[in-house]
Write a protein that holds these residues in place. Structure first.
Motif, mmCIF file in Angstrom:
data_model
loop_
_atom_site.group_PDB
_atom_site.id
_atom_site.type_symbol
_atom_site.label_atom_id
_atom_site.label_comp_id
_atom_site.label_asym_id
_atom_site.label_seq_id
_atom_site.Cartn_x
_atom_site.Cartn_y
_atom_site.Cartn_z
ATOM 1 N N LYS A 129 74.544 51.530 77.707
ATOM 2 C CA LYS A 129 74.694 52.524 78.771
ATOM 3 C C LYS A 129 75.932 52.270 79.629
ATOM 4 O O LYS A 129 76.546 53.204 80.129
ATOM 5 C CB LYS A 129 73.441 52.564 79.630
ATOM 6 C CG LYS A 129 73.370 53.801 80.482
ATOM 7 C CD LYS A 129 71.977 54.039 80.969
ATOM 8 C CE LYS A 129 71.980 55.237 81.871
ATOM 9 N NZ LYS A 129 71.280 56.353 81.322
ATOM 10 N N ARG A 130 76.336 51.019 79.762
ATOM 11 C CA ARG A 130 77.519 50.714 80.578
ATOM 12 C C ARG A 130 78.821 51.200 79.923
ATOM 13 O O ARG A 130 79.844 51.283 80.585
ATOM 14 C CB ARG A 130 77.580 49.231 80.893
ATOM 15 C CG ARG A 130 77.834 48.357 79.692
ATOM 16 C CD ARG A 130 77.928 46.884 80.098
ATOM 17 N NE ARG A 130 78.019 46.053 78.936
ATOM 18 C CZ ARG A 130 77.142 45.139 78.614
ATOM 19 N NH1 ARG A 130 76.102 44.914 79.384
ATOM 20 N NH2 ARG A 130 77.297 44.423 77.525
ATOM 21 N N ASP A 131 78.768 51.503 78.631
ATOM 22 C CA ASP A 131 79.915 52.121 77.937
ATOM 23 C C ASP A 131 79.797 53.633 78.138
ATOM 24 O O ASP A 131 79.467 54.386 77.226
ATOM 25 C CB ASP A 131 79.882 51.752 76.455
ATOM 26 C CG ASP A 131 81.103 52.232 75.700
ATOM 27 O OD1 ASP A 131 81.901 53.021 76.264
ATOM 28 O OD2 ASP A 131 81.248 51.843 74.529
ATOM 29 N N THR A 132 80.058 54.044 79.366
ATOM 30 C CA THR A 132 79.756 55.395 79.830
ATOM 31 C C THR A 132 80.320 56.493 78.934
ATOM 32 O O THR A 132 79.609 57.440 78.597
ATOM 33 C CB THR A 132 80.270 55.582 81.276
ATOM 34 O OG1 THR A 132 79.776 54.523 82.079
ATOM 35 C CG2 THR A 132 79.816 56.903 81.853
#
Length: 88
Positions: free
Chosen positions: A25-28
């Motif tokens: 999720k942090r790799d938007t």
């Protein structure tokens, strides 16, 4: 959402990380692109996973095969759910 064998999932997760097909999720940008392209109801899937696990972790597997998709898992509870599209 369907239940997935946790240990098989962990193996798939390692394979996806090794092959560049693990989307967190942090790799938007990649996350949002995949969710839009596959019309994923992320909010609904997360709500279902939260009813099963205290703190589910979302991850997308994108290896170009039938195992691809959104998974929500819990290492603490050793469980995993996968969002499966129901066509028709």
């Amino acid at each position: 959402m369907v239940e997935v064998d946790y240990y098989s999932f962990r193996q798939l997760l390692r394979e996806a990380a090794h092959r560049g097909g693990r989307i967190e999720k942090r790799d938007t940008r990649r996350w949002n692109d995949y969710v839009r392209a596959h019309n994923i109801n992320e909010v609904g899937a997360t709500a279902i996973a939260r009813s099963r696990f205290e703190e589910p972790t979302p991850v997308i597997i994108d290896l170009g095969g039938e195992r691809d998709g959104l998974y929500l898992y819990s290492d603490l509870e050793e469980g995993c759910l996968r969002l499966v599209r129901q066509d028709g």
